[in-house]
Design an enzyme around this catalytic site. Structure first.
Site, short mmCIF file in Angstrom:
data_model
loop_
_atom_site.label_atom_id
_atom_site.label_comp_id
_atom_site.label_asym_id
_atom_site.label_seq_id
_atom_site.Cartn_x
_atom_site.Cartn_y
_atom_site.Cartn_z
N LYS A 13 0.88 -1.19 0.03
CA LYS A 13 0.04 0.24 -0.03
C LYS A 13 0.88 1.27 -0.03
O LYS A 13 0.48 2.18 -0.67
CB LYS A 13 -0.77 0.19 1.28
CG LYS A 13 -1.91 -0.91 1.34
CD LYS A 13 -2.90 -0.75 2.64
CE LYS A 13 -2.06 -0.74 3.93
NZ LYS A 13 -1.48 -2.06 4.47
N ARG A 88 -8.46 1.61 9.65
CA ARG A 88 -8.31 0.30 10.16
C ARG A 88 -9.16 -0.56 11.10
O ARG A 88 -8.92 -1.65 11.55
CB ARG A 88 -6.57 -0.12 10.97
CG ARG A 88 -5.56 0.01 9.94
CD ARG A 88 -4.29 0.30 10.67
NE ARG A 88 -3.29 -0.44 10.36
CZ ARG A 88 -2.08 -0.22 9.84
NH1 ARG A 88 -2.02 1.16 9.22
NH2 ARG A 88 -1.16 -0.75 9.61
N ARG A 127 12.31 -7.11 5.09
CA ARG A 127 12.22 -5.74 5.01
C ARG A 127 12.96 -4.94 5.52
O ARG A 127 13.07 -5.38 7.01
CB ARG A 127 10.59 -5.39 4.91
CG ARG A 127 10.57 -3.82 4.77
CD ARG A 127 9.06 -3.56 4.69
NE ARG A 127 8.26 -3.55 5.91
CZ ARG A 127 6.99 -2.92 5.85
NH1 ARG A 127 6.33 -2.83 4.96
NH2 ARG A 127 6.40 -3.02 7.06
N ARG A 158 12.34 -2.70 11.35
CA ARG A 158 11.16 -2.08 12.16
C ARG A 158 10.97 -3.27 12.99
O ARG A 158 10.76 -4.58 12.84
CB ARG A 158 9.94 -1.95 11.22
CG ARG A 158 9.84 -0.40 10.56
CD ARG A 158 8.66 -0.46 9.60
NE ARG A 158 7.23 -0.93 10.16
CZ ARG A 158 6.29 -0.74 9.52
NH1 ARG A 158 6.15 -0.13 8.19
NH2 ARG A 158 5.15 -0.85 10.01
N ARG A 169 0.20 -8.73 13.88
CA ARG A 169 -0.50 -7.69 12.94
C ARG A 169 -1.30 -8.26 11.85
O ARG A 169 -2.32 -7.84 11.50
CB ARG A 169 0.77 -6.84 11.95
CG ARG A 169 1.39 -5.96 12.91
CD ARG A 169 2.74 -5.52 12.47
NE ARG A 169 2.59 -4.65 11.37
CZ ARG A 169 3.72 -4.53 10.26
NH1 ARG A 169 4.86 -5.36 10.51
NH2 ARG A 169 3.73 -4.08 9.24
P1 AMP Z 1 1.79 0.82 8.90
O1 AMP Z 1 3.02 1.67 8.86
O2 AMP Z 1 0.86 1.26 8.32
O3 AMP Z 1 1.95 -0.67 8.79
O4 AMP Z 1 1.71 1.06 10.40
C1 AMP Z 1 2.40 0.73 11.57
C2 AMP Z 1 1.73 0.67 12.81
O5 AMP Z 1 1.38 2.05 13.42
C3 AMP Z 1 0.39 -0.08 13.09
O6 AMP Z 1 0.70 -1.58 13.26
C4 AMP Z 1 -0.20 0.47 14.24
O7 AMP Z 1 0.44 0.02 15.45
C5 AMP Z 1 -0.01 1.77 14.18
N1 AMP Z 1 -1.17 2.40 13.15
C6 AMP Z 1 -1.02 2.92 11.64
N2 AMP Z 1 -2.10 3.41 11.32
C7 AMP Z 1 -3.21 2.96 12.20
C8 AMP Z 1 -4.55 2.87 12.34
N3 AMP Z 1 -5.38 3.67 11.29
N4 AMP Z 1 -5.06 2.42 13.58
C9 AMP Z 1 -4.35 2.17 14.56
N5 AMP Z 1 -2.98 1.94 14.43
C10 AMP Z 1 -2.14 2.49 13.23
#
Ligand code: AMP
Length: 214
Positions: A13, A88, A127, A158, A169
């Site tokens: 994404k 989410r 990654r 990460r 996740r």
């Molecule tokens: P991402 O980079 O999109 O994979 O986000 C990394 C982490 O940030 C996720 O695993 C959540 O802990 C937090 N996070 C990011 N976006 C959201 C969201 N819309 N709702 C809740 N947690 C989020």
């Protein structure tokens, strides 16, 4: 134009959202990027979000709603935005709908990135991510330098790309995010499914074709 990107972690994404944002001349809004920057800078937002992020859990809806509202009201988003990982949970979908209604901007499309779980685990566990520009890399080791964005950063693994957090996740995606697909489907939102397996260029071409962008 408001486009919501949905799909499990590691589906592409972020990368495809960046390409689409550049193509349409609108910003990409990624709550994950905003939160990681806050953690790195040690702000109150970062301190609040860090533990949940490291575990692979979601941060509270209220926190996300604040980030979402501020980003959508910014002048840079006047013509729209690509929302990457911003929605989410179904309460977040409600919150986004309310915010967009106040701004007079509907969701034009939801792009659903489809990919199987084995491929996701394979991708995420290989990654590394630049700590400055947040770009993902595959086959490059932690500690290497990234200069892709003009600012120099270091590639890091990460915390939430460790095996246990990856599993968490995936589970969070199935339990809390997958219901968002139905939330949009029952409201008749234009939903476009994208096969997310393939090269970056192949997936981009599918995405642009599905959105009828030349
Ligand atoms: P991402 O980079 O999109 O994979 O986000 C990394 C982490 O940030 C996720 O695993 C959540 O802990 C937090 N996070 C990011 N976006 C959201 C969201 N819309 N709702 C809740 N947690 C989020």
């Amino acid at each position: 134009m408001i486009i919501v990107l949905l799909g499990p972690p590691g589906a592409g994404k972020g990368t495809q959202g960046e390409r689409l944002a550049a193509r349409l001349g609108v910003p990409k809004i990624a709550t994950g990027d905003v939160l990681r920057a806050a953690v790195r800078d040690g702000t109150p937002l970062g301190l609040e979000a860090k533990a949940a992020m490291d575990r692979g859990d979601l941060v509270p809806d209220a926190v996300i709603m604040g980030i979402m509202k501020e980003a959508l009201a910014a002048p840079s988003a006047a013509r729209g935005a690509i929302l990457d990982g911003v929605v989410r949970t179904t309460p977040q979908a409600d919150g986004l709908a309310e915010t967009l209604q106040a701004l007079g901007k509907p969701v034009d499309a939801v792009l659903l990135f489809e990919i199987d779980e084995d491929e996701l685990v394979r991708r995420l566990s290989g990654r590394t991510t630049c700590d400055a520009c947040q770009r993902p890399f595959f086959g490059r080791a932690p500690g290497e330098t990234c200069a892709e964005s003009g600012q120099v950063g270091t590639l890091v693994r990460r915390k939430d790309d460790e095996p246990e957090a990856i599993r968490k996740r995936m589970q969070v995606y199935r339990d809390q995010t997958a219901p968002v697909i139905d939330w949009y489907a029952t409201r008749g939102t234009n939903m476009v499914r994208i096969d997310a397996i393939g090269s970056l260029d192949e997936v981009e071409a599918r995405m642009l074709a599905a959105l009828r962008i030349q």
